[in-house]
Design a protein around this motif. Structure first.
Motif, PDB file in Angstrom:
ATOM      1  N   LYS A 282      23.048  28.650  41.878  1.00 27.63           N
ATOM      2  CA  LYS A 282      23.255  29.617  42.968  1.00 27.63           C
ATOM      3  C   LYS A 282      24.357  30.610  42.606  1.00 27.63           C
ATOM      4  N   ASN A 283      25.476  30.087  42.107  1.00 34.97           N
ATOM      5  CA  ASN A 283      26.628  30.957  41.873  1.00 34.97           C
ATOM      6  C   ASN A 283      26.470  31.838  40.636  1.00 34.97           C
ATOM      7  N   ALA A 284      25.413  31.596  39.862  1.00 30.02           N
ATOM      8  CA  ALA A 284      25.101  32.516  38.760  1.00 30.02           C
ATOM      9  C   ALA A 284      24.091  33.549  39.232  1.00 30.02           C
TER      10      ALA A 284
ATOM     11  N   ARG B 213      28.948  35.614  52.117  1.00 33.46           N
ATOM     12  CA  ARG B 213      30.109  36.302  51.548  1.00 33.46           C
ATOM     13  C   ARG B 213      29.805  36.900  50.179  1.00 33.46           C
ATOM     14  N   ALA B 214      28.998  36.155  49.406  1.00 38.96           N
ATOM     15  CA  ALA B 214      28.770  36.581  48.020  1.00 38.96           C
ATOM     16  C   ALA B 214      28.134  37.958  47.941  1.00 38.96           C
ATOM     17  N   SER B 215      27.602  38.481  49.061  1.00 44.28           N
ATOM     18  CA  SER B 215      26.990  39.816  48.976  1.00 44.28           C
ATOM     19  C   SER B 215      28.033  40.895  48.688  1.00 44.28           C
TER      20      SER B 215
ATOM     21  N   THR C  12      40.326  31.573  54.304  1.00 39.16           N
ATOM     22  CA  THR C  12      40.310  32.966  54.779  1.00 39.16           C
ATOM     23  C   THR C  12      39.573  33.890  53.806  1.00 39.16           C
ATOM     24  N   ARG C  13      39.642  33.628  52.546  1.00 37.65           N
ATOM     25  CA  ARG C  13      38.892  34.308  51.504  1.00 37.65           C
ATOM     26  C   ARG C  13      39.018  35.841  51.534  1.00 37.65           C
ATOM     27  N   PRO C  14      40.221  36.352  51.320  1.00 33.27           N
ATOM     28  CA  PRO C  14      40.384  37.817  51.275  1.00 33.27           C
ATOM     29  C   PRO C  14      39.730  38.419  50.033  1.00 33.27           C
ATOM     30  N   ILE C  15      39.620  39.763  49.995  1.00 29.69           N
ATOM     31  CA  ILE C  15      39.023  40.424  48.815  1.00 29.69           C
ATOM     32  C   ILE C  15      39.997  41.432  48.202  1.00 29.69           C
ATOM     33  N   ASP C  16      41.288  41.202  48.438  1.00 24.55           N
ATOM     34  CA  ASP C  16      42.293  42.137  47.928  1.00 24.55           C
ATOM     35  C   ASP C  16      42.220  42.312  46.408  1.00 24.55           C
ATOM     36  N   LEU C  17      41.930  41.250  45.682  1.00 23.59           N
ATOM     37  CA  LEU C  17      41.889  41.357  44.208  1.00 23.59           C
ATOM     38  C   LEU C  17      40.695  42.192  43.742  1.00 23.59           C
TER      39      LEU C  17
ATOM     40  N   ASP D 124      45.925  38.572  39.638  1.00 23.45           N
ATOM     41  CA  ASP D 124      46.986  37.622  40.028  1.00 23.45           C
ATOM     42  C   ASP D 124      46.454  36.197  40.061  1.00 23.45           C
ATOM     43  N   PHE D 125      45.155  36.062  40.326  1.00 21.20           N
ATOM     44  CA  PHE D 125      44.502  34.743  40.382  1.00 21.20           C
ATOM     45  C   PHE D 125      43.120  34.933  39.756  1.00 21.20           C
ATOM     46  N   PRO D 126      42.633  33.941  38.988  1.00 20.26           N
ATOM     47  CA  PRO D 126      41.324  34.131  38.337  1.00 20.26           C
ATOM     48  C   PRO D 126      40.163  33.990  39.327  1.00 20.26           C
ATOM     49  N   SER D 127      40.088  34.927  40.260  1.00 19.73           N
ATOM     50  CA  SER D 127      39.042  34.908  41.282  1.00 19.73           C
ATOM     51  C   SER D 127      37.672  35.160  40.650  1.00 19.73           C
ATOM     52  N   VAL D 128      36.725  34.314  41.017  1.00 17.89           N
ATOM     53  CA  VAL D 128      35.364  34.435  40.488  1.00 17.89           C
ATOM     54  C   VAL D 128      34.745  35.755  40.957  1.00 17.89           C
ATOM     55  N   GLY D 129      34.767  35.988  42.264  1.00 18.42           N
ATOM     56  CA  GLY D 129      34.123  37.187  42.823  1.00 18.42           C
ATOM     57  C   GLY D 129      34.790  38.465  42.343  1.00 18.42           C
ATOM     58  N   ALA D 130      36.141  38.478  42.285  1.00 19.35           N
ATOM     59  CA  ALA D 130      36.846  39.687  41.837  1.00 19.35           C
ATOM     60  C   ALA D 130      36.505  39.962  40.373  1.00 19.35           C
TER      61      ALA D 130
ATOM     62  N   ARG E 273      36.715  31.967  34.298  1.00 19.07           N
ATOM     63  CA  ARG E 273      36.049  31.591  33.029  1.00 19.07           C
ATOM     64  C   ARG E 273      34.822  30.724  33.262  1.00 19.07           C
ATOM     65  N   GLU E 274      34.358  30.657  34.504  1.00 19.05           N
ATOM     66  CA  GLU E 274      33.238  29.794  34.877  1.00 19.05           C
ATOM     67  C   GLU E 274      31.986  30.098  34.036  1.00 19.05           C
ATOM     68  N   PRO E 275      31.131  29.092  33.818  1.00 18.71           N
ATOM     69  CA  PRO E 275      29.856  29.335  33.116  1.00 18.71           C
ATOM     70  C   PRO E 275      29.029  30.429  33.797  1.00 18.71           C
TER      71      PRO E 275
ATOM     72  N   PRO F 195      36.219  21.376  39.730  1.00 21.17           N
ATOM     73  CA  PRO F 195      35.717  22.428  40.643  1.00 21.17           C
ATOM     74  C   PRO F 195      35.884  22.082  42.124  1.00 21.17           C
ATOM     75  N   THR F 196      36.387  23.046  42.864  1.00 17.89           N
ATOM     76  CA  THR F 196      36.494  22.855  44.316  1.00 17.89           C
ATOM     77  C   THR F 196      35.118  22.599  44.941  1.00 17.89           C
ATOM     78  N   ASP F 197      34.062  23.129  44.317  1.00 23.00           N
ATOM     79  CA  ASP F 197      32.717  22.927  44.880  1.00 23.00           C
ATOM     80  C   ASP F 197      32.221  21.496  44.691  1.00 23.00           C
ATOM     81  N   MET F 198      32.965  20.665  43.951  1.00 20.55           N
ATOM     82  CA  MET F 198      32.634  19.235  43.828  1.00 20.55           C
ATOM     83  C   MET F 198      33.610  18.374  44.636  1.00 20.55           C
TER      84      MET F 198
ATOM     85  N   THR G 176      43.540  22.907  45.736  1.00 23.56           N
ATOM     86  CA  THR G 176      44.438  24.048  45.515  1.00 23.56           C
ATOM     87  C   THR G 176      43.724  25.396  45.628  1.00 23.56           C
ATOM     88  N   VAL G 177      42.387  25.393  45.706  1.00 26.89           N
ATOM     89  CA  VAL G 177      41.671  26.681  45.672  1.00 26.89           C
ATOM     90  C   VAL G 177      41.435  27.240  47.078  1.00 26.89           C
ATOM     91  N   PHE G 178      40.944  26.408  47.996  1.00 24.47           N
ATOM     92  CA  PHE G 178      40.709  26.859  49.377  1.00 24.47           C
ATOM     93  C   PHE G 178      41.601  26.058  50.322  1.00 24.47           C
TER      94      PHE G 178
END
Ligand SMILES: CC(=O)N[C@H]1[C@@H](OP(=O)(O)OP(=O)(O)OC[C@H]2O[C@@H](n3ccc(=O)[nH]c3=O)[C@H](O)[C@@H]2O)O[C@H](CO)[C@@H](O)[C@@H]1O
Ligand SMILES: C=C(OP(=O)(O)O)C(=O)O
Length: 435
Positions: A22-24, A95-97, A123-128, A162-168, A190-192, A305-308, A328-330
């Protein structure tokens, strides 16, 4: 309303097929916006509600999208004049849209995307995302619940996240593909799934190097085109079944499982007493008679992974002794634990850490999913609970798992998904769940 009803006690044994990630696929679908010429053919596309939502976003933007669910293939034509607005109706569903922003801006010089807002797990901001696009020369405005970005042509820049955000990382990477000159992004995710995105972008004509490392280097190109790509396997779906095998003293082969994508999980499963074997056909997990307690901390990839995390807490609750999970992620991803209290889980939350006392004699109960991975975790708990567990709010499960109950049933679980009236409890109690 639909529910999953599971009767605990069966071992999971056999082979399970894992879908595309899904996340790919979500950012890859967004990347198809960049294909000004030719058609994009995607294979190994998972049949998930999030994929339908992203397809709707793309169609709204005037791309032609054809999803052949039986073949798991999506064909996309992005060669027409595109629209630059992604409305609240879709962005609020998923959100992923937000990752359509970078490619729209790069291709059209304008993007208007509804603000995704917060959600259950944080809260998942999108500042980055926005800082990165601004660094590429975009002018960003925010009004009426929308983010609007403008740029005649984006210009390459040196960006530090500032943080290795996947979406950013995904949004900035896709925008930089059509920017003038070279962009260097440091401290990227650096996710697959990032590597998969970079791979398809390169097939579409982009020049992206460094995917999978801390630094991405992108030499901008003038145009990009459609291509063919098969989506990488879903390491989180795979991990969920690995936990299921360990939890139920089972013996499950994750078909074509990729060890390198699940190293932190594998290490924890081994620490807890499971055998994890890298076989030619995939990853085999054999659960121990007694699980040992362990401490886990979620981190950006290649960390745990936080998703696990919710699925892993079920294993920790089942283990003998005291285990801890630090998220530590969410900031709000322990909601499944409140539901698990009703199944006899004993734990304390201290800030971002939960301390769990096992082994838990899980009782079957009616529990409601609060988010995607919470839904999977509650079903897992039901696999080892005494009696019947009923899991509601399956819309969350359907965002990320295809036929979850059927795959578990094929591995030997006594599980069924049913449609019921809200007050149909008698029927549920008597339901025979093994078909
Ligand atoms: C569709 C998809 O791929 N979703 C995944 C993606 O989500 P997503 O891309 O939203 O996750 P991010 O890596 O961006 O978020 C991680 C953390 O960074 C914070 N943050 C993020 C962006 C930003 O501009 N500012 C900011 O503060 C978030 O609030 C969160 O606390 O990565 C997460 C972290 O591995 C996974 O849990 C999600 O499954
Ligand atoms: C949190 C997740 O997804 P999303 O970022 O799409 O909400 C997830 O896949 O567990």
């Amino acid at each position: 309303m639909e529910k999953i009803i599971v009767h605990g006690g069966n071992r999971l044994t056999g082979v399970v097929h894992i879908e595309g990630a899904k996340n790919a696929v979500l950012p890859i679908l967004a990347a198809s916006i960049l294909g000004e010429e030719g058609i994009t053919h995607l294979a190994n596309v998972p049949v998930l509600s999030d994929v339908y939502t992203m397809n709707k976003v793309l169609r709204f933007l005037n791309l032609s999208v054809d999803f052949d669910e039986a073949k798991r293939e999506v064909t996309i034509d992005a060669t027409k004049q595109l629209s630059s607005e992604a409305p609240f109706e879709y962005v609020s569903k998923m959100r992923a849209s937000i990752v359509v922003m970078g490619p729209l801006l790069a291709r059209l010089g304008h993007a208007r995307v509804a603000l995704p807002g917060g959600c259950a797990i944080g809260t998942r901001p999108i500042d980055l995302h926005l800082k990165g696009l601004e660094a590429l020369g975009a002018r960003i405005e925010q009004h009426d619940g929308y983010i609007e970005a403008f740029a005649d042509r984006l210009k390459g820049a040196h960006i530090y996240l500032d943080f290795p955000s996947v979406g950013a990382t995904q949004n900035i990477l896709m925008a930089a593909c059509l920017a003038e000159g070279t962009t260097v992004i440091d401290n990227v995710a650096r996710e697959p799934e990032i590597v998969d995105l970079a791979n398809i972008l390169n097939k579409m004509g982009a020049h992206v190097r460094g995917a999978g490392t801390e630094t991405l280097r992108i030499d901008g190109v003038a145009t990009m085109h459609g291509t063919e790509h098969s989506v990488v396997q879903d390491r989180i779906e795979a991990g969920t079944f690995m936990v299921g095998a360990a939890l139920t003293h089972g013996n499950v082969l994750i078909q074509d499982g990729i060890v390198e994508h699940n190293k932190p999980l594998i290490s924890k499963l081994q620490e807890m007493g499971a055998q994890v074997i890298d076989e030619p056909a995939g990853i085999r997990v054999i659960g121990p008679d007694r699980l040992q307690a362990t401490d886990v901390k979620t981190l950006p990839y290649p960390g745990f992974p936080t998703d696990m995390q919710p699925q892993m807490t079920i294993l920790q609750l089942a283990a003998e002794g005291t285990s801890t999970m630090t998220e530590t992620v969410f900031e709000n991803r322990f909601m499944h634990l409140e539901e698990l209290r009703r199944m006899n889980a004993k734990y304390q939350v201290n800030g971002r850490t939960v301390v769990m006392h096992g082994p838990t004699d899980f009782n079957g109960a009616e529990v409601a999913a609060t988010d995607l991975r919470a839904a999977a975790a509650l079903v897992l708990a039901g696999l080892v609970a005494d009696g019947y567990t009923q899991v509601t709010n399956l819309k969350y499960l359907d965002r990320g798992y295809y036929d979850f109950h059927k795959k578990l049933a094929a591995l030997g679980a006594e599980i069924k998904r049913v449609s019921v009236a809200d007050d149909d409890t008698v029927v549920l109690k008597n339901a025979h769940v093994n078909n």
